[in-house]
Design a protein around this motif. Structure first.
Motif, PDB file in Angstrom:
ATOM      1  N   GLY A 218       0.853  -1.124  -0.129  1.00  0.00           N
ATOM      2  CA  GLY A 218       0.082  -0.062   0.135  1.00  0.00           C
ATOM      3  C   GLY A 218       0.903   1.242   0.081  1.00  0.00           C
ATOM      4  O   GLY A 218       2.289   1.217  -0.158  1.00  0.00           O
TER       5      GLY A 218
ATOM      6  N   ALA B 226      -4.344   3.260   0.603  1.00  0.00           N
ATOM      7  CA  ALA B 226      -3.929   3.370  -0.502  1.00  0.00           C
ATOM      8  C   ALA B 226      -3.764   4.821  -0.969  1.00  0.00           C
ATOM      9  O   ALA B 226      -4.435   5.834  -0.306  1.00  0.00           O
TER      10      ALA B 226
ATOM     11  N   PRO C 224      -2.937   0.968  -4.734  1.00  0.00           N
ATOM     12  CA  PRO C 224      -3.961   0.297  -3.985  1.00  0.00           C
ATOM     13  C   PRO C 224      -3.231  -0.322  -2.977  1.00  0.00           C
ATOM     14  O   PRO C 224      -2.249  -0.655  -2.808  1.00  0.00           O
TER      15      PRO C 224
ATOM     16  N   VAL D  60      -8.011  -6.201  -2.845  1.00  0.00           N
ATOM     17  CA  VAL D  60      -7.558  -4.958  -3.385  1.00  0.00           C
ATOM     18  C   VAL D  60      -8.575  -4.074  -3.135  1.00  0.00           C
ATOM     19  O   VAL D  60      -9.625  -4.236  -3.425  1.00  0.00           O
ATOM     20  N   SER D  61      -7.937  -2.939  -2.604  1.00  0.00           N
ATOM     21  CA  SER D  61      -8.850  -1.731  -2.323  1.00  0.00           C
ATOM     22  C   SER D  61      -8.354  -0.328  -2.646  1.00  0.00           C
ATOM     23  O   SER D  61      -7.069  -0.151  -2.508  1.00  0.00           O
ATOM     24  N   ASP D  62      -8.923   0.460  -3.190  1.00  0.00           N
ATOM     25  CA  ASP D  62      -8.536   1.732  -3.666  1.00  0.00           C
ATOM     26  C   ASP D  62      -8.536   2.762  -2.394  1.00  0.00           C
ATOM     27  O   ASP D  62      -8.247   3.768  -2.721  1.00  0.00           O
ATOM     28  N   SER D  63      -9.134   2.280  -1.477  1.00  0.00           N
ATOM     29  CA  SER D  63      -9.321   3.208  -0.078  1.00  0.00           C
ATOM     30  C   SER D  63      -8.425   2.710   0.876  1.00  0.00           C
ATOM     31  O   SER D  63      -7.373   3.392   1.284  1.00  0.00           O
TER      32      SER D  63
ATOM     33  N   TYR E  39     -13.231  -2.369  -4.393  1.00  0.00           N
ATOM     34  CA  TYR E  39     -12.725  -3.608  -3.796  1.00  0.00           C
ATOM     35  C   TYR E  39     -12.822  -4.679  -4.801  1.00  0.00           C
ATOM     36  O   TYR E  39     -13.612  -4.756  -5.744  1.00  0.00           O
TER      37      TYR E  39
END
Length: 409
Positions: free
Chosen positions: A71, A87, A92, A103-106, A123
């Protein structure tokens, strides 16, 4: 990180069962499962840094589960025993546990005191590549409770394989891990849709209010409303699907059209086929039985008074005995009292490298009904032929014995 292990089970394979052949030479064949496109796997797009010599030795130690984190920023609270993995725009948050990836973009957040794992934003839950299942994608939030082994997911796309790939959009779902013999999770979904069209705007879809996937590998949704584009065309009290993989016993999906439910013309004749059951009796043989029906409403004197057909199909195959074949039976009864019984037997057997037997026997008791009640013009005009042959060698000579019989519809 146990959320990774549980949530990837949502996309279990849903291969369809093998439908047996039909008397009279028709056959549906085998429904082949859709293969996973591994070129689009999330795991192929994640680049982990090359481990140093110490990390490489740790990764190969036996008896341990490997968990990797990646991350933009990581915060570890030693007092609260929590880990926050954040992220960035082009980086990410990723957690990889035994080839199962989240996987998360947050961000991905773990709190040991409450035993909760939370992720959100856009996600992706990716199962191991060896599972053959597609990624689960969503925009919302995932909460996993390690204490009661359950997860809550929102706005997720669940791809399922039932002979062909179907795509489920779920507004809200709760997943409970089954601790019984099956080991399969139970999924409760509220609000969603399902379609086999992979366009961004699907040509058609089934919308449902509630759905449940049980640990015994069945999927039920209620009530279901079929949309073609944005037009509702059909309401069903429920839809049902057997999601077990491989060859197994189960209901055969019936075949019918929309006009068979709501007639669009007073002269339309309803017609339903393949309403029955399939038994996978053993690795060597199986049996199926089903009904075909044609309505007598609106019948005229054109030789089509409506009928009911009972069908049976028995398949067998022993590879180590070099023998296989099938036996098909059907019995048709019309509303005017006429009947027709049909028999089909195909058999192939090799007694040795020089001796073999082949049979293709077809017989009907009423050729007129056989011709009138088929929708295939080739079947209506073709002869009903039977052949039996036996070949062997006697020293330098060869012996062929055979017989033929023909019926003309």
């Amino acid at each position: 990180m146990a959320a990774v292990t549980l949530l990837t089970a949502l996309a279990l394979p849903m291969e369809a069962q093998v439908i047996p052949g039909f008397p009279g030479g028709r056959s549906l064949g085998q429904i082949q499962p859709v293969k996973r496109d591994t070129s689009k796997d999330t795991t192929n797009k994640i680049h982990w840094p090359t481990p140093d010599s110490i990390a490489a030795r740790l990764l190969t130690r036996p008896g341990y589960s490997v968990t990797r984190y990646q991350g933009d920023t990581a915060y570890f609270n030693a007092q609260g025993h929590s880990l926050d993995l954040l992220a960035a725009k082009k980086r990410p948050a990723v957690v990889d546990r035994d080839s199962q990836v989240v996987v998360s973009d947050s961000g991905i957040y773990y709190t040991e005191s409450s035993r909760q794992v939370v992720t959100g934003g856009r996600y992706i839950l990716a199962p191991p590549p060896s599972s053959g299942q597609a990624d689960i994608k969503g925009v919302g939030r995932v909460d996993y409770n390690l204490a009661d082994r359950s997860a809550r997911i929102t706005r997720a796309k669940l791809p399922v394989n039932n002979g062909q790939m179907w795509y489920m959009d779920v507004a809200l779902a709760r997943v409970i891990l089954d601790t019984g013999k099956t080991g399969s999770p139970t999924v409760f979904a509220r609000g969603g849709s399902a379609t086999s069209c992979d366009d961004s705007i699907p040509d058609y879809r089934f919308e449902f209010k509630e759905a449940k996937r049980t640990g015994s590998n069945t999927l039920v949704a209620r009530p279901a409303l079929l949309y073609i584009k944005d037009i509702p065309v059909l309401w069903l009290p429920f839809i049902f699907s057997d999601t077990r993989s491989g060859r197994h016993s189960g209901l055969m999906p019936p075949m019918f059209g929309f006009g068979d439910i709501v007639r669009n013309s007073p002269t339309y004749r309803r017609h339903v086929e393949h309403f029955g059951y399939y038994w996978a009796l053993s690795d060597y043989f199986d049996f199926a039985t089903w009904l075909d029906w044609r309505s007598a409403a609106g019948a005229t004197n054109d030789g089509d008074p409506g009928w009911l057909r009972f069908n049976g199909d028995f398949n067998y195959k022993w590879l180590n005995r070099f023998m296989g074949g099938r036996v098909g039976l059907s019995y048709t009864t019309q509303r005017d009292g006429s009947t027709n019984a049909a028999l089909s037997w195909g058999h192939q057997q090799e007694f040795s490298k020089d001796s073999r037997l082949n049979t293709n026997v077809n017989f009907v008791t009423n050729t007129t009904l056989q011709r009138q009640n088929t929708f295939n013009p080739y079947t209506a005009l073709a002869t009903i032929a039977s052949q039996v042959s036996y070949q062997t060698k006697l020293g330098p000579a060869s012996l062929n014995l055979g017989a033929t019989r023909t019926q003309y519809p």
